[in-house]
Motif scaffolding. Structure first.
Motif, PDB file in Angstrom:
ATOM      1  N   ASP A  35      38.199 -27.521 -48.944  1.00 20.00           N
ATOM      2  CA  ASP A  35      36.847 -27.502 -49.480  1.00 20.00           C
ATOM      3  C   ASP A  35      36.898 -27.971 -50.925  1.00 20.00           C
ATOM      4  O   ASP A  35      37.180 -27.199 -51.834  1.00 20.00           O
ATOM      5  CB  ASP A  35      36.256 -26.086 -49.396  1.00 20.00           C
ATOM      6  N   ALA A  37      34.486 -30.728 -53.014  1.00 24.18           N
ATOM      7  CA  ALA A  37      33.330 -31.591 -52.795  1.00 24.18           C
ATOM      8  C   ALA A  37      33.509 -33.013 -53.309  1.00 24.18           C
ATOM      9  O   ALA A  37      32.942 -33.955 -52.744  1.00 24.18           O
ATOM     10  CB  ALA A  37      32.096 -30.958 -53.446  1.00 24.18           C
ATOM     11  N   GLN A  41      34.649 -34.943 -47.805  1.00 30.51           N
ATOM     12  CA  GLN A  41      33.289 -34.707 -47.342  1.00 30.51           C
ATOM     13  C   GLN A  41      33.006 -33.207 -47.224  1.00 30.51           C
ATOM     14  O   GLN A  41      33.912 -32.386 -47.110  1.00 30.51           O
ATOM     15  CB  GLN A  41      33.065 -35.412 -46.003  1.00 30.51           C
ATOM     16  N   GLU A  42      31.721 -32.863 -47.223  1.00 33.83           N
ATOM     17  CA  GLU A  42      31.271 -31.474 -47.204  1.00 33.83           C
ATOM     18  C   GLU A  42      31.755 -30.758 -45.935  1.00 33.83           C
ATOM     19  O   GLU A  42      31.377 -31.121 -44.819  1.00 33.83           O
ATOM     20  CB  GLU A  42      29.750 -31.417 -47.296  1.00 33.83           C
ATOM     21  N   THR A  64      37.522 -21.977 -49.865  1.00 31.83           N
ATOM     22  CA  THR A  64      36.386 -22.168 -50.749  1.00 31.83           C
ATOM     23  C   THR A  64      36.617 -21.360 -52.018  1.00 31.83           C
ATOM     24  O   THR A  64      37.675 -20.735 -52.187  1.00 31.83           O
ATOM     25  CB  THR A  64      35.063 -21.782 -50.052  1.00 31.83           C
ATOM     26  N   THR A  68      31.957 -23.230 -56.933  1.00 32.24           N
ATOM     27  CA  THR A  68      31.308 -24.445 -56.456  1.00 32.24           C
ATOM     28  C   THR A  68      29.889 -24.175 -55.976  1.00 32.24           C
ATOM     29  O   THR A  68      28.990 -24.985 -56.186  1.00 32.24           O
ATOM     30  CB  THR A  68      32.131 -25.069 -55.309  1.00 32.24           C
ATOM     31  N   ARG A  69      29.711 -23.032 -55.293  1.00 31.86           N
ATOM     32  CA  ARG A  69      28.395 -22.642 -54.786  1.00 31.86           C
ATOM     33  C   ARG A  69      28.094 -21.223 -55.256  1.00 31.86           C
ATOM     34  O   ARG A  69      29.007 -20.429 -55.447  1.00 31.86           O
ATOM     35  CB  ARG A  69      28.378 -22.664 -53.249  1.00 31.86           C
ATOM     36  N   THR A  77      25.399 -19.789 -45.657  1.00 31.38           N
ATOM     37  CA  THR A  77      26.022 -20.826 -44.831  1.00 31.38           C
ATOM     38  C   THR A  77      26.827 -20.202 -43.698  1.00 31.38           C
ATOM     39  O   THR A  77      26.685 -20.587 -42.525  1.00 31.38           O
ATOM     40  CB  THR A  77      26.926 -21.719 -45.693  1.00 31.38           C
TER      41      THR A  77
END
Length: 346
Positions: A35, A37, A41-42, A64, A68-69, A77
């Motif tokens: 993970d 970005a 790719q996502e 992750t 990032t998020r 998600t």
């Protein structure tokens, strides 16, 4: 022992989906992706397609990060994927390496990581959680029975302690027997000290695996070159530990720190790829210790040794020139042999 396949989300995404389908047909239980970005790719978009095209495979990022998020976006998600496909995701999470550094940021703190574990897991289960500033939220659309295991990637003493105290699983990205024993013990000791049952923390060892036709010098040399990148990737995390604790502090095992003494830098443009020019400092000994290379019999022997140390899953990095071959070799030779031993031991 369970088996996972780890891939980068290089385009085309259909190729990633195809390899994950192949892994499920060969007896793998988990599918993992990087993970980061900027570099790839996502992953979560591709995870949805993997889940739609498989029936049993559990999917997650390896790993992750909380930077990032935002935490509620990450939790949403996972919760959405689980609502669609039935609790088939695992949240692998860490402080962040390539995803943060390539974007000009530093890995997040362990304080933030601890908060992320608690918040993401709670929200994905449909529980209320404080986002950190007194704002308490809950997803009203999450149904009963929703679950999300959160597994933490760790190397250093503080991260290992955090994993034992908080996480549902421990991701160790190397397959060295000495270091596996050392770090699994640290996680389990921390779990016990926190009043948890250490057996409830799933242990996942992740490393490249390359199956050769024989043990000839040429075959082993090629396998080492295909997997040498991994020592460089691990070296990024070790370099952080050396910067924090020093190479000779005794806090981090010398078996982990000695090999990075000649490390001179790292270009993430080659991250996780065979032929990475920034991994020339990684000696053959480290490749052999950190990875699984050689004939299927060698893989089976090392996997049985890892299983004896308490490893519940081996996740196979397949960033080399024999992805299909290693998936098929594991399916036809390695997984049945290891699982046969599992059955015999019961």
């Amino acid at each position: 022992m369970d088996f996972g396949l780890v891939l980068q989300t290089d385009p085309p995404a259909a190729r990633v989906v195809s390899l994950m389908k192949r892994a499920e047909r060969n007896g793998f239980t988990h599918g993992w992706t990087f993970d980061s970005a900027v570099l790839w790719q996502e992953p979560f978009v591709i995870h949805s397609q993997i889940l739609a095209n498989t029936t049993r495979l559990k999917i997650g990022p390896m790993v992750t990060n909380p930077g990032t998020r935002t935490l509620e976006v990450t939790a949403s998600t996972f919760a959405t994927l689980n609502d669609m496909f039935g609790n088939r995701t695992v949240c692998g999470i860490g402080r962040g390496d390539s995803a943060m550094r390539v974007a000009g940021r530093s890995p997040t703190t362990l304080v933030r990581l601890r908060e992320a574990i608690r918040v993401i897991r709670a929200l994905a289960r449909g529980e209320a959680a404080d986002l950190g500033d007194g704002t308490v939220v809950r997803f009203p659309w999450v149904g009963p029975g929703a679950e999300l295991p959160v597994w933490t990637a760790a190397y250093g003493p503080r991260a290992l302690k955090l994993t034992g105290e908080e996480a549902d699983g421990f991701i160790l990205q190397l397959a060295d027997l000495y270091l596996t024993e050392y770090m699994v013990r640290a996680v389990r000791d921390a779990a016990a000290a926190a009043g948890r049952d250490p057996a409830e923390v799933t242990v996942c060892v992740a490393a490249p695996a390359y199956v050769t036709a024989d043990d000839s010098p040429a075959a082993l040399a090629h396998a080492r070159e295909q997997c040498r990148w991994f020592g460089g990737m691990v070296g990024n995390h070790v370099a952080d530990l050396v910067a924090r604790y020093g190479a000779d502090s005794g806090v981090v095992p010398r078996e982990l720190t000695d090999y990075v003494r000649t490390r001179q830098g790292y270009d993430y443009a080659h991250h996780g790829r065979s032929g990475n020019p920034d991994t020339r400092f990684v000696p053959d000994e480290i490749v052999d210790r950190f990875c699984l290379i050689g004939t299927a019999e060698r893989h089976i022997e090392k996997l049985n040794a890892l299983r004896a140390l308490g490893v519940d899953q081996f996740a196979l990095y397949a960033m080399h020139d024999a992805r299909e071959a290693v998936i098929d070799a594991y399916g036809s030779q390695v997984i049945p042999a290891v699982r046969g031993r599992d059955s015999a031991s019961r």
